[in-house]
Design an enzyme around this catalytic site. Structure first.
Site, PDB file in Angstrom:
ATOM      1  N   SER A 150       3.626 -19.067  65.018  1.00 52.91           N
ATOM      2  CA  SER A 150       2.387 -18.303  65.081  1.00 52.91           C
ATOM      3  C   SER A 150       2.180 -17.553  63.774  1.00 52.91           C
ATOM      4  O   SER A 150       3.152 -17.214  63.081  1.00 52.91           O
ATOM      5  CB  SER A 150       2.446 -17.296  66.237  1.00 52.91           C
ATOM      6  OG  SER A 150       1.361 -16.388  66.181  1.00 52.91           O
ATOM      7  N   TYR A 163       6.541 -10.036  70.190  1.00 51.31           N
ATOM      8  CA  TYR A 163       6.018 -11.389  70.001  1.00 51.31           C
ATOM      9  C   TYR A 163       6.208 -11.822  68.549  1.00 51.31           C
ATOM     10  O   TYR A 163       6.677 -12.941  68.275  1.00 51.31           O
ATOM     11  CB  TYR A 163       4.542 -11.446  70.379  1.00 51.31           C
ATOM     12  CG  TYR A 163       3.946 -12.831  70.268  1.00 51.31           C
ATOM     13  CD1 TYR A 163       4.332 -13.842  71.147  1.00 51.31           C
ATOM     14  CD2 TYR A 163       3.012 -13.138  69.278  1.00 51.31           C
ATOM     15  CE1 TYR A 163       3.806 -15.117  71.048  1.00 51.31           C
ATOM     16  CE2 TYR A 163       2.477 -14.417  69.171  1.00 51.31           C
ATOM     17  CZ  TYR A 163       2.875 -15.395  70.057  1.00 51.31           C
ATOM     18  OH  TYR A 163       2.347 -16.659  69.944  1.00 51.31           O
TER      19      TYR A 163
END
Length: 255
Positions: A150, A163
């Site tokens: 990501s 995250y």
């Protein structure tokens, strides 16, 4: 008719019940691969399998919990039992639960680490010996691991600390693994998408969802098939070509 690029290859895609995983499974099937679909939601996997069969492909559904090492090992063995080999592993399964350190429950952090990190490690460890064997025996003379990261690994923002931690760690792990497997003809690639319109956003709390929408205000997110196209490109390159890292952002995304 020309032979499809992945004809005879077998791919195992985690998180294949929706979003990027489902789109990737369909894309690899279009390129000729037989696809093992892995996730926890069997009903959704069956729908994806039906889609693949509908385009003339071959799919096998595996319901498993890869946060446990035994679940990952059993999923790889199930793939081998069904198709006899494993040429491509797409580590896509993941969860994004945004929130600040003050307001997030520790269980949410643990859940992200369990799936985004431990689950990926379990799958990779179980699959590597068979990927090495596939590279040695395949007409393509190469096998692939594609890890889905990501842009959160590159740009930390309020509320996404853990995250970002999981995705930044994945980036380093992928590069080290790439070097380890060079001589085995197993390519290891990292795909880092920005915001993608998938069910991942639906798992956010109302407050976190509002922040995410604000950050993306006026920006059209990527679609799942955009990321699937990138993965398809990576694994269909000839043996001499390795796409080590691919960063994807929405055309109007500034971070």
């Amino acid at each position: 008719m020309a032979e499809k690029a992945l004809y005879g290859a077998v791919a195992l895609v985690t998180g294949a019940s929706s979003g990027i995983g489902a789109a990737t499974a369909r894309r690899l099937a279009q390129d000729g691969a037989s696809v093992a679909l892995l996730a926890r939601r069997r009903e959704r996997l069956l729908q994806v399998a039906d889609d693949i069969v509908g385009i003339g492909g071959e799919a096998h559904v595996i319901k498993a919990d890869i946060t446990e090492p035994g679940g990952a090992s059993a999923a790889v063995q199930d793939t081998l039992d069904r198709f006899g080999r494993l040429d491509i592993l797409v580590n896509n399964a993941g969860v994004m639960l945004l929130g600040t350190a003050l307001h997030t429950r520790i269980e949410e952090w643990d859940r992200m680490v369990a799936l985004n990190v431990a689950g990926l490690l379990h799958m990779t460890h179980a699959a590597v010996p068979y990927l090495i064997d596939a590279a040695a025996t395949s007409p393509r003379e190469v096998a692939d691991i594609v890890n889905i990261g990501s842009t959160a690994a590159r740009t930390a923002r309020p509320g996404n600390s853990v995250y970002s931690l999981t995705k930044a760690g994945l980036s380093s792990f992928t590069e080290s693994l790439r070097q380890e497997l060079l001589t085995e003809q197993v390519r290891v690639s990292l795909v880092e998408p920005g915001t993608v319109a998938t069910e991942l956003m639906d798992q956010l709390s109302e407050a976190a969802g509002d922040v995410a929408c604000w950050q993306m205000d006026g920006t059209e997110p990527l679609r799942a098939h955009d990321v699937a196209d990138a993965i398809g490109y990576i694994v269909t390159r000839e043996r001499r070509v390795a796409v080590n890292e691919l960063l994807l952002r929405s055309g109007a995304h500034n971070w």
